[in-house]
Motif scaffolding. Structure first.
Motif, PDB file in Angstrom:
ATOM      1  N   GLU A 100       0.603  -1.238  -0.037  1.00 23.31           N
ATOM      2  CA  GLU A 100      -0.126  -0.102  -0.187  1.00 23.31           C
ATOM      3  C   GLU A 100       0.919   1.390  -0.046  1.00 23.31           C
ATOM      4  OE1 GLU A 100      -2.679  -0.510   3.311  1.00 23.31           O
ATOM      5  OE2 GLU A 100      -3.925  -1.865   2.272  1.00 23.31           O
ATOM      6  N   ILE A 101       1.857   1.213  -0.706  1.00 20.93           N
ATOM      7  CA  ILE A 101       2.572   2.421  -1.160  1.00 20.93           C
ATOM      8  C   ILE A 101       2.803   2.688  -2.746  1.00 20.93           C
ATOM      9  CG2 ILE A 101       4.093   2.276   1.022  1.00 20.93           C
ATOM     10  CD1 ILE A 101       6.362   1.049  -0.409  1.00 20.93           C
ATOM     11  N   HIS A 102       3.255   3.857  -2.757  1.00 22.37           N
ATOM     12  CA  HIS A 102       3.662   4.120  -4.238  1.00 22.37           C
ATOM     13  C   HIS A 102       4.777   3.567  -4.953  1.00 22.37           C
ATOM     14  CE1 HIS A 102       4.438   6.749  -7.889  1.00 22.37           C
ATOM     15  NE2 HIS A 102       3.209   7.161  -7.740  1.00 22.37           N
ATOM     16  N   PRO A 103       4.734   3.014  -6.106  1.00 22.02           N
ATOM     17  CA  PRO A 103       5.904   2.324  -6.481  1.00 22.02           C
ATOM     18  C   PRO A 103       6.890   2.922  -6.779  1.00 22.02           C
ATOM     19  CG  PRO A 103       4.178   2.935  -8.456  1.00 22.02           C
ATOM     20  CD  PRO A 103       3.632   3.107  -6.860  1.00 22.02           C
ATOM     21  N   ALA A 104       7.088   4.310  -6.887  1.00 21.81           N
ATOM     22  CA  ALA A 104       8.362   5.162  -6.942  1.00 21.81           C
ATOM     23  C   ALA A 104       8.925   5.162  -5.659  1.00 21.81           C
ATOM     24  CB  ALA A 104       8.039   6.374  -7.266  1.00 21.81           C
ATOM     25  N   ILE A 105       8.105   5.351  -4.649  1.00 20.71           N
ATOM     26  CA  ILE A 105       8.822   5.088  -3.193  1.00 20.71           C
ATOM     27  C   ILE A 105       9.238   3.817  -2.841  1.00 20.71           C
ATOM     28  CG2 ILE A 105       8.004   5.198  -0.844  1.00 20.71           C
ATOM     29  CD1 ILE A 105       6.088   7.432  -1.402  1.00 20.71           C
ATOM     30  N   LEU A 106       8.736   2.586  -3.188  1.00 21.15           N
ATOM     31  CA  LEU A 106       9.066   1.452  -2.915  1.00 21.15           C
ATOM     32  C   LEU A 106      10.407   1.203  -3.810  1.00 21.15           C
ATOM     33  CD1 LEU A 106       9.062  -1.655  -1.824  1.00 21.15           C
ATOM     34  CD2 LEU A 106       7.424  -2.005  -3.787  1.00 21.15           C
ATOM     35  N   SER A 107      10.640   1.546  -4.986  1.00 18.84           N
ATOM     36  CA  SER A 107      11.747   1.637  -5.915  1.00 18.84           C
ATOM     37  C   SER A 107      12.840   2.251  -5.176  1.00 18.84           C
ATOM     38  CB  SER A 107      11.369   2.196  -7.323  1.00 18.84           C
ATOM     39  OG  SER A 107      12.658   2.076  -7.980  1.00 18.84           O
ATOM     40  N   GLN A 108      12.615   3.571  -4.663  1.00 17.15           N
ATOM     41  CA  GLN A 108      13.755   4.241  -4.115  1.00 17.15           C
ATOM     42  C   GLN A 108      14.225   3.674  -2.796  1.00 17.15           C
ATOM     43  OE1 GLN A 108      12.401   8.378  -3.388  1.00 17.15           O
ATOM     44  NE2 GLN A 108      14.515   8.922  -3.160  1.00 17.15           N
ATOM     45  N   VAL A 109      13.297   2.843  -2.093  1.00 18.33           N
ATOM     46  CA  VAL A 109      13.653   2.327  -1.033  1.00 18.33           C
ATOM     47  C   VAL A 109      14.522   0.882  -1.375  1.00 18.33           C
ATOM     48  CG1 VAL A 109      12.886   0.865   0.989  1.00 18.33           C
ATOM     49  CG2 VAL A 109      11.626   2.855   0.481  1.00 18.33           C
ATOM     50  N   ILE A 110      14.351   0.331  -2.161  1.00 17.97           N
ATOM     51  CA  ILE A 110      14.957  -0.918  -2.704  1.00 17.97           C
ATOM     52  C   ILE A 110      16.269  -0.449  -3.237  1.00 17.97           C
ATOM     53  CG2 ILE A 110      15.028  -2.569  -4.474  1.00 17.97           C
ATOM     54  CD1 ILE A 110      12.306  -3.124  -4.284  1.00 17.97           C
ATOM     55  N   ASN A 111      16.296   0.611  -4.027  1.00 18.01           N
ATOM     56  CA  ASN A 111      17.825   1.053  -4.280  1.00 18.01           C
ATOM     57  C   ASN A 111      18.455   1.642  -3.290  1.00 18.01           C
ATOM     58  OD1 ASN A 111      16.076   2.848  -7.610  1.00 18.01           O
ATOM     59  ND2 ASN A 111      16.864   0.882  -6.856  1.00 18.01           N
ATOM     60  N   SER A 112      18.125   2.342  -2.310  1.00 16.32           N
ATOM     61  CA  SER A 112      18.932   2.725  -1.165  1.00 16.32           C
ATOM     62  C   SER A 112      19.272   1.752  -0.058  1.00 16.32           C
ATOM     63  CB  SER A 112      18.181   3.945  -0.476  1.00 16.32           C
ATOM     64  OG  SER A 112      17.057   3.620  -0.020  1.00 16.32           O
ATOM     65  N   LYS A 113      18.202   1.099   0.301  1.00 19.81           N
ATOM     66  CA  LYS A 113      18.636  -0.072   1.353  1.00 19.81           C
ATOM     67  C   LYS A 113      19.270  -1.246   0.874  1.00 19.81           C
ATOM     68  CE  LYS A 113      16.630   2.422   4.634  1.00 19.81           C
ATOM     69  NZ  LYS A 113      17.500   2.747   5.915  1.00 19.81           N
ATOM     70  N   GLU A 114      18.970  -1.724  -0.381  1.00 18.30           N
ATOM     71  CA  GLU A 114      19.509  -2.866  -1.014  1.00 18.30           C
ATOM     72  C   GLU A 114      20.550  -2.733  -1.918  1.00 18.30           C
ATOM     73  OE1 GLU A 114      18.915  -5.919  -0.006  1.00 18.30           O
ATOM     74  OE2 GLU A 114      17.016  -5.588   1.267  1.00 18.30           O
ATOM     75  N   GLU A 115      20.605  -1.399  -2.336  1.00 14.76           N
ATOM     76  CA  GLU A 115      21.574  -0.933  -3.427  1.00 14.76           C
ATOM     77  C   GLU A 115      21.481  -1.915  -4.604  1.00 14.76           C
ATOM     78  OE1 GLU A 115      25.548  -1.035  -1.515  1.00 14.76           O
ATOM     79  OE2 GLU A 115      25.027   0.847  -0.410  1.00 14.76           O
ATOM     80  N   LYS A 116      20.256  -2.124  -4.914  1.00 12.64           N
ATOM     81  CA  LYS A 116      19.927  -3.027  -6.071  1.00 12.64           C
ATOM     82  C   LYS A 116      18.672  -2.551  -6.855  1.00 12.64           C
ATOM     83  CE  LYS A 116      21.627  -7.462  -4.477  1.00 12.64           C
ATOM     84  NZ  LYS A 116      21.827  -6.925  -2.599  1.00 12.64           N
ATOM     85  N   SER A 117      18.707  -2.741  -8.207  1.00 13.26           N
ATOM     86  CA  SER A 117      17.536  -2.269  -8.958  1.00 13.26           C
ATOM     87  C   SER A 117      16.141  -3.462  -8.543  1.00 13.26           C
ATOM     88  CB  SER A 117      17.652  -2.685 -10.337  1.00 13.26           C
ATOM     89  OG  SER A 117      17.882  -3.990 -10.812  1.00 13.26           O
ATOM     90  N   PHE A 118      15.159  -3.275  -8.536  1.00 13.78           N
ATOM     91  CA  PHE A 118      14.115  -4.139  -8.204  1.00 13.78           C
ATOM     92  C   PHE A 118      14.316  -5.647  -9.078  1.00 13.78           C
ATOM     93  CE2 PHE A 118       9.850  -6.333  -9.506  1.00 13.78           C
ATOM     94  CZ  PHE A 118       9.436  -6.657  -8.381  1.00 13.78           C
ATOM     95  N   TYR A 119      14.956  -5.741  -9.941  1.00 16.63           N
ATOM     96  CA  TYR A 119      14.928  -6.737 -10.862  1.00 16.63           C
ATOM     97  C   TYR A 119      16.228  -7.781  -9.990  1.00 16.63           C
ATOM     98  CZ  TYR A 119      16.757  -9.936 -14.555  1.00 16.63           C
ATOM     99  OH  TYR A 119      17.307 -10.898 -15.422  1.00 16.63           O
ATOM    100  N   ASP A 120      17.235  -7.053  -9.862  1.00 17.72           N
ATOM    101  CA  ASP A 120      18.291  -7.703  -9.185  1.00 17.72           C
ATOM    102  C   ASP A 120      18.065  -8.138  -7.740  1.00 17.72           C
ATOM    103  OD1 ASP A 120      20.029  -7.563 -11.283  1.00 17.72           O
ATOM    104  OD2 ASP A 120      20.764  -5.605 -10.693  1.00 17.72           O
TER     105      ASP A 120
END
Length: 386
Positions: free
Chosen positions: A300-320
């Protein structure tokens, strides 16, 4: 071989594909663009077949009117890819791509009207308009090259967007788009380096056969696709609107890292924890068609926010990120005694991979070893066949 059969075959294939598209339910804008492109392709191919059959003298008024059509194919290719990949911004500007074709038609109207039949048939050299026709041919070449390059740029951007939103890319329309761009590229190579009209006619007809074959094989091009997962336009994922920020609690304490969305470090950590818990408890990564939008909807969040969290916390793209989870799940599955009776590929499918190529590529990227080498190094007994 009578090449006229090939030319006329191109006409009928174009017409067949056109009928398939207009009968498709729930047509997207990209479908409408492709069907319009095929409509003009039918006319263009018919003119080619007419020329190849030496029937020009029967209807001399049509001679020369094939010249505007090459100015249409590049724009149609570009706009089809633009809308198919969701990279469009303002639709009304799309019409500007067809201005050259319209200008050529306007210029040709008085020119062809003033030419005699012998001039049109080539019995008399059209000295009066020779320079004009040469410039039109140069314009056709420039148009073709420019739009092939622009289409390649769109494909590159689309590949980047795929890594942002999709967890598996093998069934995405990348190959279909490569075929379209590659086929158009071959046509323009023939136009530039071969002066034989027959060579051009043949390669255009073969291109129609080519896109017909691969288009029918590609799910969703000429048929209705299966139920789609949550997918967003690239602009939505990359830059959420200001009102979306309000969906995130307590945005007063903004950090530079999250300044695009107004997301705080604390909120990013909370979302990351929720994401990690979701993956551990529900193993969403095992869905081979999982998208960023699917997870965003669940959380229940915006996809851009989720993408940004994955990028910053996991240091990966969603795919990776998702494929790393699949590789780890595969490694854990290998350790179970029951897994010895299955092949590596069947275990990979169990973990969310949807093809041998995708599995091998991602496994080697993450572990620096092929799956079979990893099994041997870990001294694990398992079937290595497909």
């Amino acid at each position: 071989m009578d090449w006229r059969v090939v030319y006329m075959g191109g006409v009928f294939i174009s017409l067949f594909l056109f009928v398939m598209l207009i009968s498709k339910r729930q047509k997207s804008t990209a479908d409408k663009i492709l069907s319009t492109w095929l409509f003009f392709a039918v006319i263009h191919q018919a003119l080619i077949g007419w020329y190849a059959s030496n029937k020009m003298s029967d209807m001399p008024a049509l001679i020369g009117w094939e010249l505007p059509f090459p100015f249409l194919h590049g724009p149609f290719l570009y706009l089809y890819i633009l809308f198919l990949t969701g990279q469009q911004r303002q639709g009304w500007r799309s019409i500007l791509h067809f201005v050259p074709a319209v200008l050529v038609a306007i210029i040709l109207a008085p020119v062809l009207g003033s030419m005699s039949v012998p001039e049109k048939l080539g019995a008399i050299a059209p000295v009066r308009f020779e320079a004009l026709f040469q410039w039109m041919v140069r314009g056709i070449i420039v148009s073709g090259v420019v739009y092939v390059v622009l289409s390649l740029v769109l494909l590159r951007r689309h590949k980047q967007n795929v890594a942002v939103q999709f967890s598996n890319t093998d069934k995405i329309t990348l190959n279909w788009l490569r075929y379209l761009i590659g086929g158009m590229g071959v046509i323009w190579v023939v136009v530039i380096f071969f002066e034989s009209a027959q060579s051009l006619y043949v390669v255009v007809a073969l291109f129609i056969f080519f896109i017909g074959y691969f288009g029918i094989r590609q799910v969703g091009i000429f048929s209705n696709p299966p139920p789609a997962h949550e997918v967003y336009l690239p602009a939505v994922v990359q830059a959420p609107e200001a009102e979306v920020v309000a969906d995130v609690a307590d945005v007063a304490d903004k950090k530079v890292k999250y300044e695009k969305t107004g997301l705080t470090e604390a909120e990013a950590s909370r979302i990351h924890t929720a994401l990690t818990t979701l993956m551990r408890t529900q193993e969403c990564y095992k869905d081979s068609e999982l998208t960023l939008g699917d997870l965003a909807k669940t959380l229940e969040i915006h996809p851009a926010i989720l993408s940004q969290v994955i990028n910053s916390k996991e240091e990966k793209s969603f795919y990776d990120y998702i494929n790393t989870l699949r590789v780890e799940a595969f490694k854990q599955l290998l350790l179970k005694p029951d897994s010895q009776q299955y092949t590596l590929l069947s275990l990979a499918f169990e973990c969310g991979f949807n093809s041998k190529t995708s599995f091998n590529r991602n496994f080697k990227k993450i572990t620096q070893l092929s799956p079979s080498s990893y099994v041997k190094e870990m001294n694990i007994s398992v079937q290595t066949g497909e």
